[in-house]
Write a protein that holds these residues in place. Structure first.
Motif, PDB file in Angstrom:
ATOM      1  N   ARG A  22     -11.550  19.291 -54.838  1.00 28.23           N
ATOM      2  CA  ARG A  22     -12.971  19.621 -54.826  1.00 28.23           C
ATOM      3  C   ARG A  22     -13.305  20.624 -53.737  1.00 28.23           C
ATOM      4  NH1 ARG A  22     -12.197  14.404 -56.269  1.00 28.23           N
ATOM      5  NH2 ARG A  22     -13.188  13.747 -58.219  1.00 28.23           N
ATOM      6  N   GLU A  52     -20.987  28.710 -63.621  1.00 28.68           N
ATOM      7  CA  GLU A  52     -20.344  27.582 -64.312  1.00 28.68           C
ATOM      8  C   GLU A  52     -19.310  28.006 -65.348  1.00 28.68           C
ATOM      9  OE1 GLU A  52     -23.046  24.326 -65.370  1.00 28.68           O
ATOM     10  OE2 GLU A  52     -24.640  25.405 -64.326  1.00 28.68           O
ATOM     11  N   HIS A  67     -13.718  23.730 -62.998  1.00 27.65           N
ATOM     12  CA  HIS A  67     -15.096  23.497 -63.416  1.00 27.65           C
ATOM     13  C   HIS A  67     -16.012  23.890 -62.269  1.00 27.65           C
ATOM     14  CE1 HIS A  67     -18.188  21.634 -65.882  1.00 27.65           C
ATOM     15  NE2 HIS A  67     -18.683  21.111 -64.796  1.00 27.65           N
ATOM     16  N   GLN A  68     -17.175  24.395 -62.611  1.00 24.51           N
ATOM     17  CA  GLN A  68     -18.195  24.648 -61.591  1.00 24.51           C
ATOM     18  C   GLN A  68     -19.465  23.921 -61.999  1.00 24.51           C
ATOM     19  OE1 GLN A  68     -19.732  28.666 -60.980  1.00 24.51           O
ATOM     20  NE2 GLN A  68     -19.881  28.285 -58.775  1.00 24.51           N
ATOM     21  N   PHE A  69     -20.093  23.285 -61.051  1.00 26.16           N
ATOM     22  CA  PHE A  69     -21.291  22.492 -61.307  1.00 26.16           C
ATOM     23  C   PHE A  69     -22.555  23.313 -61.016  1.00 26.16           C
ATOM     24  CE2 PHE A  69     -19.028  18.640 -62.092  1.00 26.16           C
ATOM     25  CZ  PHE A  69     -17.857  18.774 -61.372  1.00 26.16           C
ATOM     26  N   ASN A  71     -24.727  22.984 -58.891  1.00 25.36           N
ATOM     27  CA  ASN A  71     -24.973  23.210 -57.460  1.00 25.36           C
ATOM     28  C   ASN A  71     -23.922  24.138 -56.845  1.00 25.36           C
ATOM     29  OD1 ASN A  71     -22.699  21.627 -57.361  1.00 25.36           O
ATOM     30  ND2 ASN A  71     -23.548  20.092 -55.968  1.00 25.36           N
ATOM     31  N   SER A  74     -17.234  23.162 -56.993  1.00 27.48           N
ATOM     32  CA  SER A  74     -16.213  23.403 -58.002  1.00 27.48           C
ATOM     33  C   SER A  74     -15.086  22.384 -57.882  1.00 27.48           C
ATOM     34  CB  SER A  74     -15.644  24.822 -57.828  1.00 27.48           C
ATOM     35  OG  SER A  74     -14.597  25.085 -58.735  1.00 27.48           O
ATOM     36  N   GLU A  75     -14.386  22.185 -58.983  1.00 34.12           N
ATOM     37  CA  GLU A  75     -13.198  21.338 -59.021  1.00 34.12           C
ATOM     38  C   GLU A  75     -12.030  22.135 -59.595  1.00 34.12           C
ATOM     39  OE1 GLU A  75     -15.053  16.863 -59.757  1.00 34.12           O
ATOM     40  OE2 GLU A  75     -14.031  17.902 -61.386  1.00 34.12           O
TER      41      GLU A  75
END
Lengths: 116, 113
Positions: A22, A52, A67-69, A71, A74-75
């Motif tokens: 993360r 995202e 992945h990007q959220f 906010n 990212s993961e």
């Protein structure tokens, strides 16, 4: 302190397992890149996320996904871990305080992944 | 493809002496060049960058770099080295497309007391 945070600091996994790393970018930054730094090597670009979506990808197999959220955090996910995936994984944050892109990438402290 | 080369694996210098860490680049257009430093078990810390303008770029911790277009070089310099400057230094070039950084292999700087 670049203001970029990553978790966890260290991680030990076995071959075949899956891992999630993360990253939280600097406040006001909207773009995140991930890099892999193997021992004794320079960082290698994995991919970049903006709004995202994956915007650019390096020469890494599909086992590496991200992945990007909303906010902007990212993961990075890695499936079917191999011994060769052992490395320091770095997240870089990009973007100006007012949302305009800058040329400087600010790196987090990294996550050290060891695959046994 | 854009690339950078750091020809020296290690540079040794005595404290108080000037230091130079070498970097050469290969790009198809105007280069966007960066220097980062990495201390043990730490991430990369930004030192300085060249985008356009003056060929001598000043950065953090007293470091500077000289951009030389004819020699395609971007060497990192400091007039007087400190023991605390001992670390791993990376030169990088930015892919103009999407901010991807391409790094060199790194140069370890050892400053002896």
């Amino acid at each position: 302190d670049a203001g970029v945070t990553q978790s966890p600091t260290h991680l030990i996994k076995t071959r075949g397992q899956q891992v999630t790393l993360r990253c939280s970018p600097k406040s006001g930054h909207d773009t995140v890149s991930w890099y892999q730094q193997a021992l004794g090597q320079g960082p290698q670009f994995i991919f970049q996320y903006y709004e995202e979506e994956e915007r650019q990808r390096g020469n890494f197999p599909d086992r590496f996904s991200g992945h990007q959220f909303p906010n902007y955090s990212s993961e990075l996910n890695v499936n079917a871990l191999l011994l060769g995936d052992s490395a320091l994984y770095l997240c870089a944050s990009i973007g100006g305080d007012r949302g305009r892109p800058t040329d400087t990438q600010y790196f987090g402290p990294g996550t050290r992944l060891t695959v046994l | 493809a854009q690339s950078v080369a750091q020809p020296e694996d290690q540079v040794n210098v005595a404290e108080g002496n000037p230091l130079t860490v070498k970097c050469t680049y290969s790009v198809s257009g105007n280069p966007y060049l960066f220097w980062y430093v990495q201390y043990p078990n730490r991430g990369l810390q930004f030192l300085l960058k060249y985008i356009t303008g003056d060929n001598l770029v000043k950065g953090s911790y007293g470091f500077e770099a000289e951009f030389n277009k004819s020699q395609t070089s971007f060497h990192l310099k400091k007039p007087s080295a400190l023991v605390s400057d001992s670390a791993l230094y990376f030169c990088a070039v930015r892919d103009k497309g999407f901010q991807k950084l391409v790094f060199g292999t790194g140069t370890r700087l050892l400053v002896s007391p």
